[in-house]
Scaffold this motif. Structure first.
Motif, short mmCIF file in Angstrom:
data_model
loop_
_atom_site.label_atom_id
_atom_site.label_comp_id
_atom_site.label_asym_id
_atom_site.label_seq_id
_atom_site.Cartn_x
_atom_site.Cartn_y
_atom_site.Cartn_z
N LEU A 125 2.16 2.27 -3.16
CA LEU A 125 0.59 2.67 -4.01
C LEU A 125 0.55 3.94 -4.10
O LEU A 125 0.21 4.82 -4.53
CB LEU A 125 -0.66 1.84 -4.43
N ASN A 154 -0.63 14.66 -0.08
CA ASN A 154 -0.85 13.51 1.18
C ASN A 154 -0.39 12.90 1.15
O ASN A 154 0.35 11.35 1.84
CB ASN A 154 -2.01 14.12 1.49
N LEU A 155 -0.28 11.53 -0.53
CA LEU A 155 -0.18 10.25 -0.81
C LEU A 155 1.52 10.28 -0.74
O LEU A 155 2.22 8.86 0.02
CB LEU A 155 -0.82 10.28 -2.16
N ASP A 178 2.33 9.76 2.82
CA ASP A 178 2.29 9.10 3.60
C ASP A 178 3.35 7.69 3.22
O ASP A 178 3.70 6.38 4.28
CB ASP A 178 0.47 8.79 3.30
N VAL A 223 -3.72 18.37 -3.77
CA VAL A 223 -3.51 18.09 -2.22
C VAL A 223 -3.43 17.02 -1.80
O VAL A 223 -2.76 16.78 -1.65
CB VAL A 223 -4.85 18.44 -1.72
N LEU A 224 -4.07 15.46 -2.33
CA LEU A 224 -3.86 14.26 -2.68
C LEU A 224 -2.71 13.53 -2.65
O LEU A 224 -2.01 13.08 -2.43
CB LEU A 224 -4.90 14.15 -3.73
N ARG A 245 6.32 7.47 4.76
CA ARG A 245 5.66 7.54 5.89
C ARG A 245 5.88 5.97 5.93
O ARG A 245 6.97 5.50 7.33
CB ARG A 245 4.61 8.31 6.72
N ALA A 268 -8.20 19.25 -5.08
CA ALA A 268 -8.08 18.56 -4.63
C ALA A 268 -7.15 17.02 -4.76
O ALA A 268 -6.44 16.62 -4.40
CB ALA A 268 -9.55 17.72 -4.77
N ARG A 317 7.77 -0.04 12.23
CA ARG A 317 6.86 -0.72 13.10
C ARG A 317 5.26 -0.37 12.41
O ARG A 317 4.61 -2.07 12.93
CB ARG A 317 7.08 0.40 13.84
N LYS A 363 0.89 -1.06 -0.33
CA LYS A 363 -0.19 -0.12 0.17
C LYS A 363 0.86 1.43 -0.39
O LYS A 363 0.73 2.06 -0.61
CB LYS A 363 -0.78 -0.20 1.18
N VAL A 378 2.19 -3.93 11.83
CA VAL A 378 1.46 -4.03 11.99
C VAL A 378 0.52 -4.44 11.53
O VAL A 378 -1.11 -5.23 11.25
CB VAL A 378 0.92 -2.37 12.75
N ARG A 379 0.64 -3.95 9.90
CA ARG A 379 0.20 -4.02 9.05
C ARG A 379 -0.17 -5.51 7.66
O ARG A 379 -0.52 -6.71 8.09
CB ARG A 379 0.33 -2.81 7.69
#
Lengths: 320, 272
Positions: free
Chosen positions: B5, B254-255, B258, B250-251, B261, B247, B267, B2, B271-272
């Motif tokens: 992606l 943000n992606l 993310d 910004v998307l 990160r 949009a 860590r 993910k 979890v995933r």
């Protein structure tokens, strides 16, 4: 006893923050260029009458005295008189506060409910398609400007379907149904963005908690996932969510300024923007201070909420 | 998976915004500013104007392309301001610890009480509305986020053995900051920069919608939406394109943030 000390410490921080903020707001509005008297009389005005008006407003006196007067007034609820209308600012703002507050509070509650539902769903079903779609949806909601969401809602539900009015406001006390009818679109447009932000935090908070040892233990002794989460996870999630909630309330207040403009609601935001356009600086100063006060009060309450939720913080050595 | 992606979609969208901004410097299908009363409110997809024309007869696609310039400009300057002030503040707080650290945290607390929009409104009242005041206000409002992240990351680096060794050798704090702290906190700060870029774009859109950022005739997505509101009953489609542009931009950021990160934080991967 330790609780009293902890609360007193946070109260002291709150008061100091408030004082610093008031100095900053005052300086920004008073010490910077853009003389009010000059603006009101126009650039072509003769210097003598500009000076006279400046004296009339008391702008010729030292900053520190003007600051003292302003803060003294604030403490008694007197925001001063508008430079332009010459009327007291407080009574002008009072009915508008209700509009802004109802917009923010309704959006916050709605966003919280939606975020808990979607966030938990996205966390529990994170390895499935529907959980992934929920996350993806919140990612998109995060990127949509609230005012654009508002405009689109107007296009669909006011212009197209004619279910709701495109703007305006009815006081709650006069006509509760009409009030609700007018508030639906503004509240939903603010909620879309806020719930997207909160959903992401709720999701990651739950995922973190799901990986905790005590949840694993609860599952190992036979608790099913959902009850285990309710019994042992909720409090841990709450600390994180309350933090974000505090931060988000600030952005909600600011978001309300824009949304009020989209729907022509007569709240604090529309008055603030009018005052900025007219450079009615004392009004700007008063409203900005009110909004900053609201943010600081919220932060203070969030700090107190930590103490209530997390007993570890009530002890002197407790950290957060 | 993910993370990849997110990263891929983020890079594509961010790339699209940057390329659009660059291309619009040298070429747009039509003049993005000149009013043409013969072409008022042409519908999209019919005729020569791909996205139609607005109430002034200006090609919507051209305006959207040129608006990307303001978006990129505001993002770079605002994030730049936040980086230059926030990171040193956070690294300082993380290195000195104790009361210095506490002080910086308290200052950022108060700082947080002035969100970008509020600060920009305050500045607009004092200095007048312009792209400059908007950029500075957005940048200043983003400082505390950088300061906090830099502080937290610095605290972690400072507890490492190699920093202890460097201090034992008598390396000065400034040298430790440059040699050991900055390279180690750079990835985290980079993630924050990407997210802040998105926030800056959103804030600028709201400000220019309110008329508190770039002044006419400079086109911005926010201003286009404000203009489109006049034609909601006759030409609602005008309100679609600029919003989609905001949009998407910004998307993208943000992606990108993310994705970075998730790649950096082992860590979360577990979890995933």
């Amino acid at each position: 006893m330790t609780v009293v000390v902890a609360v007193a410490k946070r109260a002291a921080i709150f008061v100091v923050s408030l004082w610093v903020a008031s100095v900053l707001v005052f300086l920004a509005c008073s010490a910077l260029p853009g003389d009010v008297a000059q603006v009101i009389l126009g650039i072509g005005a003769d210097p003598a009458s500009v000076d006279r008006l400046r004296t009339e407003f008391g702008l010729d006196r030292p900053l520190i005295i003007r600051y003292g007067e302003w803060v003294g007034g604030l403490l008694t609820g007197d925001l001063g008189d508008s430079y332009l209308t010459r009327r007291p600012i407080g009574p002008d703002l009072a009915p508008r506060i209700g509009v802004t507050v109802s917009l923010v509070v309704c959006s916050m509650i709605l966003a919280m409910v939606m975020a808990l539902l979607f966030g938990m769903h996205a966390a529990l079903r994170r390895r499935h398609l529907d959980g992934f779609l929920t996350s993806a949806g919140s990612q998109i909601g995060l990127a949509v400007p609230a005012f654009w969401a508002g405009i689109l809602l107007v296009v669909v539900f006011a212009v197209g379907l004619r279910w709701f009015p495109a703007g305006g406001h009815v006081p709650l006390s006069r006509d509760p149904l009409g009030w609700a009818h007018h508030m639906v679109l503004p509240v939903v447009s603010l909620t879309i963005v806020q719930s997207a932000v909160l959903t992401r935090y709720v999701r990651s908070a739950f995922i973190e908690v799901l990986a905790d040892d005590h949840i694993r233990t609860a599952r190992a002794i036979g608790w099913r996932q959902f009850p285990a989460l309710m019994r042992h996870g909720l409090r841990n999630v709450a600390v994180q969510v309350v933090t974000v909630l505090g931060l988000q309330l600030a952005s909600l207040l600011v978001g309300a300024i824009v949304i009020e403009q989209v729907f022509a609601l007569q709240g604090l935001g529309t008055r603030l923007l009018d005052a900025v356009a007219q450079r009615d600086l004392l009004v700007v100063q008063g409203i900005v201070m009110l909004l900053v006060l609201a943010v600081l009060v919220i932060n203070f309450l969030v700090d107190l909420a930590y103490l209530a939720i997390d007993p570890r913080l009530r002890t002197p050595g407790g950290t957060r | 998976m993910k993370a990849r992606l997110s990263l891929a979609i983020g890079l594509i969208l961010v790339g699209l915004v940057l390329v659009t901004a660059l291309v619009s410097l040298v070429w747009t299908p039509y003049d993005p500013i000149r009013v043409d009363s013969a072409q008022v409110l042409q519908p999209p997809l019919h005729g020569p104007h791909l996205l139609g024309t607005d109430g002034f007869g200006i090609d919507v696609l051209s305006r959207i392309m040129v608006s990307a310039q303001i978006c990129v400009q505001v993002g770079i300057i605002a994030v730049g301001i936040a980086l230059v002030i926030g990171v040193p503040l956070g690294v300082f707080a993380g290195q000195v610890g104790g009361w210095g650290s506490e002080l910086v945290m308290r200052v950022t607390d108060i700082w947080y009480a002035f969100p970008a929009l509020l600060l920009a409104i305050l500045f607009a009242a004092a200095f007048g509305s312009s792209t400059g005041t908007a950029m500075v206000a957005i940048g200043l409002a983003s400082v505390p986020a950088f300061a906090r992240i830099a502080r937290a990351a610095t605290l972690q680096v400072m507890s490492q053995d190699y920093v202890l060794a460097a201090r034992a050798c008598g390396t000065r704090p400034a040298a430790i900051a440059v040699r050991h702290v900055l390279p180690n906190i750079a990835p985290l700060v980079g993630v924050q920069a990407s997210v802040s870029f998105g926030i800056a774009i959103l804030a600028e859109a709201a400000l220019s919608y309110l008329g508190l950022s770039a002044q006419p005739p400079t086109p911005t997505w926010g201003r286009m939406l404000a203009d489109a509101q006049t034609y909601l009953f006759s030409n609602p489609v005008l309100a679609l394109w600029p919003g989609l542009a905001v949009a998407a931009a910004v998307l993208g950021f943000n992606l990108l943030g993310d994705g970075l990160r998730d790649l950096l934080d082992p860590r979360l991967k577990e979890v995933r």
